[in-house]
Design a protein around this motif. Structure first.
Motif, PDB file in Angstrom:
ATOM      1  N   VAL A  29       3.394  10.947   1.017  1.00 30.00           N
ATOM      2  CA  VAL A  29       2.049  10.392   1.178  1.00 30.00           C
ATOM      3  C   VAL A  29       2.204   9.032   1.848  1.00 30.00           C
ATOM      4  N   TRP A  30       1.416   8.772   2.885  1.00 25.15           N
ATOM      5  CA  TRP A  30       1.445   7.474   3.548  1.00 25.15           C
ATOM      6  C   TRP A  30       0.798   6.417   2.657  1.00 25.15           C
ATOM      7  N   VAL A  31       1.340   5.213   2.690  1.00 28.03           N
ATOM      8  CA  VAL A  31       0.788   4.089   1.931  1.00 28.03           C
ATOM      9  C   VAL A  31       0.203   3.095   2.926  1.00 28.03           C
ATOM     10  N   ILE A  32      -1.080   2.782   2.778  1.00 27.67           N
ATOM     11  CA  ILE A  32      -1.747   1.883   3.721  1.00 27.67           C
ATOM     12  C   ILE A  32      -2.446   0.746   2.991  1.00 27.67           C
ATOM     13  N   ASP A  33      -2.699  -0.345   3.734  1.00 26.85           N
ATOM     14  CA  ASP A  33      -3.482  -1.460   3.220  1.00 26.85           C
ATOM     15  C   ASP A  33      -4.964  -1.163   3.386  1.00 26.85           C
ATOM     16  N   ASP A  34      -5.792  -2.105   2.940  1.00 25.39           N
ATOM     17  CA  ASP A  34      -7.241  -1.917   3.051  1.00 25.39           C
ATOM     18  C   ASP A  34      -7.697  -1.829   4.498  1.00 25.39           C
ATOM     19  N   ASP A  35      -6.927  -2.442   5.435  1.00 29.61           N
ATOM     20  CA  ASP A  35      -7.295  -2.392   6.847  1.00 29.61           C
ATOM     21  C   ASP A  35      -6.689  -1.181   7.561  1.00 29.61           C
TER      22      ASP A  35
END
Length: 391
Positions: free
Chosen positions: A361-367
């Protein structure tokens, strides 16, 4: 808790597993292509086993590795195969196998769950396990009669994947409390070793990355100039495509390739672009092999026990998914990336990956910028460390 978990054996995870279908090492790439199109799974195993040996009563049968449509696609994209894909299809199937050792390991049904986890953490993707049958049933097993077989030296096998182990642990998740409720950031399992490609870059520049992501069981993130995750080129999605995607990889940008492999089939305008660019690049071999001739779906209910297509058989027109006979048995995915946030809990990410039939699963920030990636192997490290502390 540790006593209860350590009591489980590999056989407990194999209940209901179907016999593993396979190809002999003497098969060709064309045989592998036909077998994959008629199979209900995206992967098929390759074995070295002489069933007709007169010198040994019990010849040793060994699983050499596994392959999927992605292996064939990347193989056809090699410079030496672009001009004559038909000739490439006549090559022996071992040319498709990864040179990395240990991706497939033989284990006994009595092996412990802990041993299985350790092998996965050492790099194993699949564990080959003999299927327990009584002696009476074993004598009744038919002799292999086709190039695709489930029987090796009178024995049937199944295999376990990382997903199988994660699913099993999810069923026992309460025994690990409170670990599953902690965030993946707190657990420190976010990997910063991930693959990305620019949206406007040539898709062909990602061929090596596609091969690596298949081995690592991850994916290639497609980002814009600001590092924002737009989508992905996933081997799990490519494995549901057919061999004609090789033509798309050699002619399209990464962004257009995402649209090409997206669920539902490639847009007609992109198909026309692929055909035009094949001509411009003088790749008549790919053009003749994959485009000329009427569309010919393989969804005719064929199986490995029927005649496999030969390298001279006309291949279908450029298409996305031609294995209609097994469509319902597969999880067809879009090019949209599966994402979570650093604050997501371990159990939530596990469920997310299992539900979408991927091992990451990719982990991303709020942006929406990429932070990292979490894999099944990362998750298993947490459970393994937890068990270690309990022993």
């Amino acid at each position: 808790m540790a006593v209860q978990l350590l009591a489980y054996e590999v056989a407990d995870l194999c209940l209901g597993k179907p016999p593993l279908r396979s190809l002999p090492a003497s098969a060709t790439v064309a045989d592998a292509l036909a077998a994959l199109k008629s199979a209900d799974e995206n992967f098929i195993s390759v074995w070295s086993c002489d069933h007709n040996s007169s010198n040994r009563k019990n010849p040793e049968c060994v699983c050499l590795g596994k392959l999927c449509m992605v292996d064939i696609i990347c193989y056809l994209c090699r410079d030496e195969n672009l001009a004559s894909p038909g000739l490439a299809l006549k090559s022996p199937v071992p040319v498709l196998l990864s040179k990395i050792e240990g991706l497939v390991r033989h284990v006994e049904p009595s092996s412990s769950l802990l041993e299985a986890i350790d092998l996965i953490l050492q790099g194993a993707q699949n564990l080959v396990v003999p299927i327990k049958t009584n002696s009476k049933h074993r004598k009744q097993l038919p002799k292999p009669s086709s190039i695709c077989s489930t029987i090796h030296n009178g024995q049937e096998f199944c295999w376990l994947t990382q997903e199988d182990v994660i699913r099993f642990l999810l069923g026992l998740i309460g025994l690990f409390s409170p670990i599953p409720t902690l965030s993946i950031e707190t657990l420190g399992i976010i990997s910063h070793d991930y693959l990305v490609v620019d949206y406007h870059s040539r898709a062909s520049s990602a061929i090596e990355a596609i091969s690596r992501s298949l081995v690592d069981q991850t994916s290639i993130g497609v980002i814009d100039e600001g590092g924002i995750l737009i989508g992905e080129i996933s081997p799990f999605t490519l494995a549901c495509c057919d061999e004609t995607v090789a033509a798309a990889i050699m002619t399209l940008s990464a962004g257009d390739l995402m649209a090409y492999i997206d669920c539902g089939g490639p847009p007609e305008e992109i198909v026309r672009v692929v055909e035009e660019r094949l001509k411009e690049k003088n790749l008549e071999g790919l053009l003749d092999e994959f485009v000329v001739g009427p569309y010919n779906s393989t969804g005719n209910g064929s199986s490995c026990d029927e005649e496999l297509s030969s390298p001279t058989t006309p291949l279908p027109r450029l298409g996305w998914y031609t294995r209609c006979s097994s469509y319902s048995a597969r999880m067809v995915r879009r090019a949209e990336a599966i994402v979570c946030h650093p604050g997501s809990s371990l159990v939530a990410v596990m469920i997310q990956a299992i539900a979408r039939r991927v091992s990451y699963v990719w982990v991303i920030d709020d942006d929406c910028s990429v932070v990292g990636i979490v894999t099944f192997a990362n998750m298993l490290e947490v459970f393994r460390e937890n068990l270690e502390s309990m022993i």
